[in-house]
Each structure stands twice: as C-alpha cells, then as structure tokens.
Design a protein around this motif. Sequence first.
Motif, PDB file in Angstrom:
ATOM      1  N   PRO A 152       8.325   7.472   7.456  1.00 34.02           N
ATOM      2  CA  PRO A 152       7.187   8.058   8.199  1.00 34.02           C
ATOM      3  C   PRO A 152       6.027   8.431   7.288  1.00 34.02           C
ATOM      4  CG  PRO A 152       9.258   8.973   8.975  1.00 34.02           C
ATOM      5  CD  PRO A 152       9.579   8.183   7.761  1.00 34.02           C
ATOM      6  N   THR A 153       6.367   8.979   6.130  1.00 31.49           N
ATOM      7  CA  THR A 153       5.282   9.337   5.209  1.00 31.49           C
ATOM      8  C   THR A 153       4.543   8.094   4.718  1.00 31.49           C
ATOM      9  OG1 THR A 153       6.592  11.233   4.501  1.00 31.49           O
ATOM     10  CG2 THR A 153       4.738  10.589   3.109  1.00 31.49           C
ATOM     11  N   LEU A 154       5.327   7.070   4.432  1.00 32.24           N
ATOM     12  CA  LEU A 154       4.679   5.843   3.970  1.00 32.24           C
ATOM     13  C   LEU A 154       3.826   5.207   5.073  1.00 32.24           C
ATOM     14  CD1 LEU A 154       7.619   4.275   1.905  1.00 32.24           C
ATOM     15  CD2 LEU A 154       5.550   5.399   1.038  1.00 32.24           C
ATOM     16  N   VAL A 155       4.301   5.305   6.298  1.00 27.27           N
ATOM     17  CA  VAL A 155       3.513   4.742   7.417  1.00 27.27           C
ATOM     18  C   VAL A 155       2.186   5.474   7.554  1.00 27.27           C
ATOM     19  CG1 VAL A 155       3.441   4.495   9.922  1.00 27.27           C
ATOM     20  CG2 VAL A 155       5.494   3.841   8.673  1.00 27.27           C
ATOM     21  N   LYS A 156       2.221   6.801   7.452  1.00 27.71           N
ATOM     22  CA  LYS A 156       0.972   7.563   7.516  1.00 27.71           C
ATOM     23  C   LYS A 156       0.044   7.177   6.373  1.00 27.71           C
ATOM     24  CE  LYS A 156       2.967  11.605   9.798  1.00 27.71           C
ATOM     25  NZ  LYS A 156       3.307  13.043   9.649  1.00 27.71           N
ATOM     26  N   LYS A 157       0.654   6.999   5.231  1.00 26.63           N
ATOM     27  CA  LYS A 157      -0.144   6.629   4.067  1.00 26.63           C
ATOM     28  C   LYS A 157      -0.809   5.275   4.271  1.00 26.63           C
ATOM     29  CE  LYS A 157       0.381   6.389  -0.985  1.00 26.63           C
ATOM     30  NZ  LYS A 157       1.362   6.508  -2.087  1.00 26.63           N
ATOM     31  N   ILE A 158      -0.088   4.363   4.848  1.00 30.39           N
ATOM     32  CA  ILE A 158      -0.654   3.024   5.083  1.00 30.39           C
ATOM     33  C   ILE A 158      -1.746   3.090   6.138  1.00 30.39           C
ATOM     34  CG2 ILE A 158      -0.094   0.747   5.999  1.00 30.39           C
ATOM     35  CD1 ILE A 158       2.693   1.120   4.719  1.00 30.39           C
ATOM     36  N   ARG A 159      -1.522   3.887   7.163  1.00 26.21           N
ATOM     37  CA  ARG A 159      -2.526   3.955   8.233  1.00 26.21           C
ATOM     38  C   ARG A 159      -3.830   4.580   7.754  1.00 26.21           C
ATOM     39  NH1 ARG A 159       1.727   5.333  13.048  1.00 26.21           N
ATOM     40  NH2 ARG A 159       2.052   3.176  13.709  1.00 26.21           N
ATOM     41  N   ARG A 160      -3.731   5.384   6.736  1.00 26.74           N
ATOM     42  CA  ARG A 160      -4.969   5.937   6.166  1.00 26.74           C
ATOM     43  C   ARG A 160      -5.693   4.910   5.307  1.00 26.74           C
ATOM     44  NH1 ARG A 160      -1.716  10.632   5.329  1.00 26.74           N
ATOM     45  NH2 ARG A 160      -1.384  10.005   3.163  1.00 26.74           N
ATOM     46  N   ASN A 161      -4.957   3.891   4.901  1.00 23.69           N
ATOM     47  CA  ASN A 161      -5.543   2.838   4.073  1.00 23.69           C
ATOM     48  C   ASN A 161      -5.856   1.640   4.970  1.00 23.69           C
ATOM     49  OD1 ASN A 161      -6.225   0.893   2.223  1.00 23.69           O
ATOM     50  ND2 ASN A 161      -4.490   1.256   0.865  1.00 23.69           N
ATOM     51  N   ASN A 189      -4.562  -3.357   7.477  1.00 26.91           N
ATOM     52  CA  ASN A 189      -5.021  -4.661   7.936  1.00 26.91           C
ATOM     53  C   ASN A 189      -4.154  -5.777   7.371  1.00 26.91           C
ATOM     54  OD1 ASN A 189      -7.059  -6.241   9.378  1.00 26.91           O
ATOM     55  ND2 ASN A 189      -7.634  -6.949   7.332  1.00 26.91           N
ATOM     56  N   ARG A 190      -3.688  -5.588   6.142  1.00 28.94           N
ATOM     57  CA  ARG A 190      -2.805  -6.618   5.567  1.00 28.94           C
ATOM     58  C   ARG A 190      -1.517  -6.725   6.365  1.00 28.94           C
ATOM     59  NH1 ARG A 190      -4.760  -4.648   0.496  1.00 28.94           N
ATOM     60  NH2 ARG A 190      -3.002  -3.202   0.336  1.00 28.94           N
ATOM     61  N   TRP A 191      -0.945  -5.570   6.684  1.00 28.72           N
ATOM     62  CA  TRP A 191       0.295  -5.593   7.464  1.00 28.72           C
ATOM     63  C   TRP A 191       0.076  -6.214   8.845  1.00 28.72           C
ATOM     64  CZ3 TRP A 191       4.967  -5.356   5.776  1.00 28.72           C
ATOM     65  CH2 TRP A 191       5.300  -4.587   4.675  1.00 28.72           C
ATOM     66  N   LEU A 192      -1.082  -5.945   9.410  1.00 29.99           N
ATOM     67  CA  LEU A 192      -1.338  -6.452  10.756  1.00 29.99           C
ATOM     68  C   LEU A 192      -1.690  -7.928  10.751  1.00 29.99           C
ATOM     69  CD1 LEU A 192      -3.427  -3.470  12.201  1.00 29.99           C
ATOM     70  CD2 LEU A 192      -1.052  -4.077  12.724  1.00 29.99           C
ATOM     71  N   ARG A 193      -2.365  -8.383   9.732  1.00 28.47           N
ATOM     72  CA  ARG A 193      -2.859  -9.748   9.721  1.00 28.47           C
ATOM     73  C   ARG A 193      -1.843 -10.746   9.170  1.00 28.47           C
ATOM     74  NH1 ARG A 193      -6.937 -11.445  12.406  1.00 28.47           N
ATOM     75  NH2 ARG A 193      -7.652 -12.826  10.737  1.00 28.47           N
ATOM     76  N   THR A 194      -0.926 -10.271   8.349  1.00 30.90           N
ATOM     77  CA  THR A 194      -0.027 -11.198   7.676  1.00 30.90           C
ATOM     78  C   THR A 194       0.962 -11.812   8.653  1.00 30.90           C
ATOM     79  OG1 THR A 194      -0.203  -9.982   5.603  1.00 30.90           O
ATOM     80  CG2 THR A 194       1.725 -11.395   5.889  1.00 30.90           C
ATOM     81  N   GLY A 238       0.816  -1.221   0.000  1.00 30.22           N
ATOM     82  CA  GLY A 238       0.000   0.000   0.000  1.00 30.22           C
ATOM     83  C   GLY A 238       0.840   1.257   0.000  1.00 30.22           C
ATOM     84  N   ILE A 239       1.972   1.207  -0.697  1.00 29.34           N
ATOM     85  CA  ILE A 239       2.897   2.341  -0.676  1.00 29.34           C
ATOM     86  C   ILE A 239       2.977   3.050  -2.017  1.00 29.34           C
ATOM     87  CG2 ILE A 239       4.297   1.379   1.175  1.00 29.34           C
ATOM     88  CD1 ILE A 239       6.236   0.374  -0.969  1.00 29.34           C
ATOM     89  N   GLY A 240       2.158   2.630  -2.961  1.00 24.86           N
ATOM     90  CA  GLY A 240       2.282   3.253  -4.278  1.00 24.86           C
ATOM     91  C   GLY A 240       3.624   2.910  -4.888  1.00 24.86           C
ATOM     92  N   LEU A 241       4.327   3.962  -5.365  1.00 26.21           N
ATOM     93  CA  LEU A 241       5.674   3.733  -5.902  1.00 26.21           C
ATOM     94  C   LEU A 241       6.705   3.561  -4.799  1.00 26.21           C
ATOM     95  CD1 LEU A 241       5.648   6.282  -8.875  1.00 26.21           C
ATOM     96  CD2 LEU A 241       5.324   3.799  -8.962  1.00 26.21           C
TER      97      LEU A 241
END
Length: 657
Positions: free
Chosen positions: A460-469, A474-479, A451-454
């Motif tokens: 930190p920016t990517l983490v915020k981006k993932i948390r908005r998705n 959920n994929r990161w948490l469940r895997t 879920g990071i695009g490119l």
Amino acid sequence: MNAGTTCVLALRPSLSPSSQTRLLRPELPRQPSSCLNPWFAAFASTSSSYGAIMLGRARDRAKGADPSNSATNSTVNSATASSSTKSDLAKHRFLSSTRSPFSQQPDITSWATSASQPRSTALSATHAIGPFKPRSGNPPPLSAARPSSIIANAAGMSRANSLVSICSNAGSFEDRESSLAKPQSHRAAVSSVFVSEEDFSDDDTLELDYECPASLPPLPAPSKSKLPSTAQPSAAAATTDPPPPTSQISWPSSPRHHMFPPQKPQNPQKPEYDPSNHALPQAKKRTLPKTWAQETVGANQNNESTSAFRATDDANSSTTPLPNKRALPWDTTQSAVKERRKQLKTQSKNEAQPPQDEMRAITDSHVTQKTTASAISLSSEQQRVIDLVVKEGQSVFFTGPAGTGKSVLMRAIISELKKKWARDPERLSVTASTGLAACNIGGQTLHSFAGIGLGKEDVPTLVKKIRRNAKAKNRWLRTKTLVIDEVSMVDGDLFDKLSQIAREIRKNGRAFGGIQLIITGDFFQLPPVPDAGKKEAKFAFDAATWNTSIDHTIGLTQVFRQKDPQFAGMLNEMRLGKISDNTVQTFKDLARPLSFDDVRLDAVAPRPELVDLLAELLLAHARPDQVPRDLVKQRQGLRLRSQQRGRPLLLLDTGGF
Ligand SMILES: Nc1ncnc2c1ncn2[C@@H]1O[C@H](COP(=O)(O)OP(=O)(O)OP(=O)(O)O)[C@@H](O)[C@H]1O
C-alpha cells in the motif's frame, strides 16, 4: 380625427390610399354641391332626421345596450316625425352620462332637415347608414326600417353594409362630442371633408404641399434582448387589432409593427433564440513572434500582406521581450558577474552532460552493433521463444547455461517488440535487475521502472508512492510488455510486490495486472542480494506469483560460446554443482608447474588507489625476486591511504589457467 372625416372615408371605401390621405387634409379644395353623389342627395332629402337618430344609435351602441331602443325604432319608422317628437327622442337617446351635442342643440332638426344643403347632406348620409346595420338583439326588417328612397337605391346597399361595420365601431364616435359640441367647429369639419368623386380626377397632377424630407430620421435602435422573433410581427398583426385605417399617420410613417409595443419573451430568463444575438465572437487573431513573422513573411508572402501582417503584429505587441543586454567584460557590477557565472555554469553543464537523446542513441547503437555485427541466425529453440513472445503474446521465462545465447535472444526479442509497438513505444518497457545489465540491453533498472525506490515498504505504501509519481504511474498504466533481464538477482519478495502493485495501479486482478512478462536469466549465476540481517535471499522463482505470472518456461540447451563440446559439458557440470569424476580428472590433467618469471600480476580494482595498495602488499609479502619490476618502479610514487588497507583484493594470474 373628427366624425366628418370618418363619414367621408366610409362612403368611399375603394379610394386609393393617396386619395384617402388627401381626404383627411382639411385644406383640400371643396367641390360644388352639384358633384354630390345622387345617392346621398336622395337619402338626405328624404330623411334628414335620420342623421341625428342614427348618430345617437351609434353612440348608443358605443355606450352599451339601451332599453329605449324600441322607442327609437318606432321613431325611426316615422320618417315625418315632428320636431317635438325628435326632441323627446333626443332626450331618450342620450340618457347616458355623456351629453349629446344634439340634446344641447335644439335646432338640430332644422340643421339636419336642410337636406338640400350639400354639407348637411354629407353628414346625414353618413348617419343614415346606421339603419342598414342589423341590430344584434332584434334586427328590424329592412323593409320597415328603411325609407323607400333608400330601398330603391339598391346600388348603395352593399356599399352601406360594408360601412356599417366601420361606423358601428364604438370607437368611431368617441371624439364626436369634442368636434360637434361646437357648431363652428362642426361646420368647419363638415366643410373640410365635403368632397365628391371628381375631387380625385386630378390625382395624377396632384402636388402635395409638403416637402419630402431629404433623409429619414434615424429609427431608434431596437434592443437586441427585446427583439421579437421573426414570426412575431405577423403574429402580432393577426392577434392585435391594427389601428383604424382612417387614422392619420404621421409622416414619415413607421412600419406597421412599430405601432405596437415590443413584446417581451415568454420567459425573460430564457429569451427566444435569435441567431443574430448569438453570433460567435470574432476570433482572436493569432500572431507569430516577431522574428518568426519576419522569416515567414519574407519567404512566403508578398509585400502587401507583409506590411499588413507587421502592422497587426505591432498593434498587438504580443512579442517576446528581448533578452537582457549581455554583460560586457569590463562590467564589474554584481549583477553582471552573477550573469557571467550563470552563463559559465550553464555552458559547462551542457558540455559535461550529453543530451538524453544522444545517450539513448549511443546505447541503441551499441545494442544494434551487438546484434548485427555477429550476423547471427537464431536457432530453432530461440526462434520458438520469439514466436511465443511476439506473435502469441505469451509471458515467457527462458533460461540456459552460460553461452547459450540468452542475451542474444533477448536483444532479438526487444528488436521485434519495438517494431510491434513502433507507434506507441510506451507499451514496451525494458528493464534489468542491475544497471550494468540494463545498459547492455538499452533499458533501465527494474526499481527505476517501478518507481519504488529501494522497494522496502509494503505494497500500500508503495502504491501511494507510485500514484504520487505521475511518470511512474503512467509507466505502469501504459506498459503492455515488460522485459526483465538477469532475473536471478531479483528478490522473490520484490517480485510479489511488483505483481501486486501492478494489479492495484492498473485495477486488473490478473498477475502483474495483465502485463506480458519476458524474463530471462540463469538462477545458477548471481543470486539476489539479501537484505541486512538475512543470510539468504529469496529467488524470484520462489515468489508466490511466479507460476501464475509465467505462461511458458523454456530452457536453452545449445551452447554457442564454446566450440569444444567436452569443455562445454565440463562447464555445465560445474554450473550444476555435479561434477563427474571424468570432469575432475580432466581438470587435473590440465595442471602444470608455474614459473614466476612468466607471471605478470594484474590488479583488478575499480580505483587506481587500490592498484597502489596491491603493489604495496606485494612488495611487503612477496619475495623480492617475484615482485614485478614495474611495481618496483611504481612503488616510489605510492601514496597509500590508511583507510584502504585491509580491503580484499583480487589478484589475477594472467599467465595461468
Ligand atoms: N544463434 C546463435 N548463433 C551463433 N552464435 C550465437 C547464437 N546465439 C548466441 N551466440 C553466441 O554465443 C555467445 C554467447 O551468447 P550470449 O552471451 O548471449 O549467451 P548467454 O547465455 O547470455 O551467456 P551468459 O549466460 O554467460 O551471459 C555469443 O558470442 C554469441 O555471439
């Protein structure tokens, strides 16, 4: 209630309630004086003045202690006191603000001394019980206080003692003045209550002169919030004095606890728990949509329940609204045309895009066919990798030359892991560096999973981006197990970013947040695509977190694709870039002269326009005898595009090497 009724009831404590009720009724017939209790007659004939004296004593007790009691006692001891003495005594007895009826009635002595008269006897007997009650301050000796006639009547003592407590009640004489102040009312009261024991001989045949009401009047509905607890009535009865037993109770009588005001709870904010007040609200009846209800009811229920169900359904009217009326073909209104366009658009969309499940099924079948069609039995080194991954849960990176079965092994691992996480498929995530490689194993790209695009931003920016998705988070948490195929094209920096993202999202300090990694690829094959401005890319094994993320690195050695071991060795030397002289000589020995008559040129291009361009180039630069006849035919229909000129083309000579 008047004093007369009190006296009679006191003399007959053992009367039944019905008899007492009848005693209170003034219209009851009076019995002759001969029926009077002999105890009453004896006492009345002896001390007619006692009635007045002790009546005053009782009133005195009601008013409070009076220092003149001593004088009164002395007067009592003299049973034959003169009338003047009694008048003085009367004055002493009623010194309080309440005027005694006797003080206003000088002839009370004569009234009281007519002991032979049954009426006065009854009243005197009532008053005569006063001396039997011991005074609280200085109880007089019974022998001195009683007349001899009273002492002789031992049978009446116990009865009198029990009556003392009742007559000594201050409230027992509260209304005496109102009743006795008037001689006429007093006589009426006395006459109305004069009864004898024989009055009750006909209790069984007694006919009451009232009519029983047909129905009881409705009781006032008690407020629920003020309802006392179940233990309250008894507690109230124990702590609060009940009304005098001789009180006249109106008919129909209320329960006993209704005579007390309702007791408020201790804390009005928190009333006592009453289950009746906290009954659960009636559950709302659920209904199915009308069409469902008809099907269900028609299939399973009988006619009776069906009608009831439909009645409920109609009453609730919670059905789904009917769809809009379908637009007719001749309906040319704007809304109808718009509706038809919408329907056509939806229809074409559904036809163009197969359902997601269908696509997944096709992919899975493709992967399964690849695995099962060959009926491959895994080698020992391949099986070792499966054990490490599936049984031991280790993070593994396995690689090998071309044809060593990396892809075959990866599909076998995925199949085993799907069995392992069959109840929770989200625990397994299958990814690859490219879309084509992902399709080959039925997964998704690594970027899509993350879920990071490119993935060009910092962590930190990517983490915020993932948390908005939510889905990506959920994929990161469940895997729990992450598969990465064709890792050779994964950038090293991206690998480090993914590891850090996993640690932050999962709040786990371990590499990749504790996710098990299964990585495969051949770093001698395609490298990562470098970013713009960079000449070289950074391989994944150069990532800072690579070594900490991988528990085992396994190199497959057995080549299954080529059956000739010499040729496999030659290819392996080329893979490593260390080609021996024998390998160079063997390749040269394969050289032979080419004949263009046998050559058939194929154009490998993603678009047919490029094939046309290829044909144009061949026609322009090749000799005419070398141009395939098919191309000559195609040339006539060529429509070359200027923008496609000059683009590199790959020409394959299928007739050679
Ligand atoms: N255990 C095996 N037994 C028999 N054949 C096998 C076995 N493993 C792989 N093969 C065969 O070897 C061939 C190559 O397998 P595969 O494509 O998986 O190798 P690879 O390492 O992925 O090659 P590349 O790196 O070029 O992609 C396939 O035809 C496959 O059927």
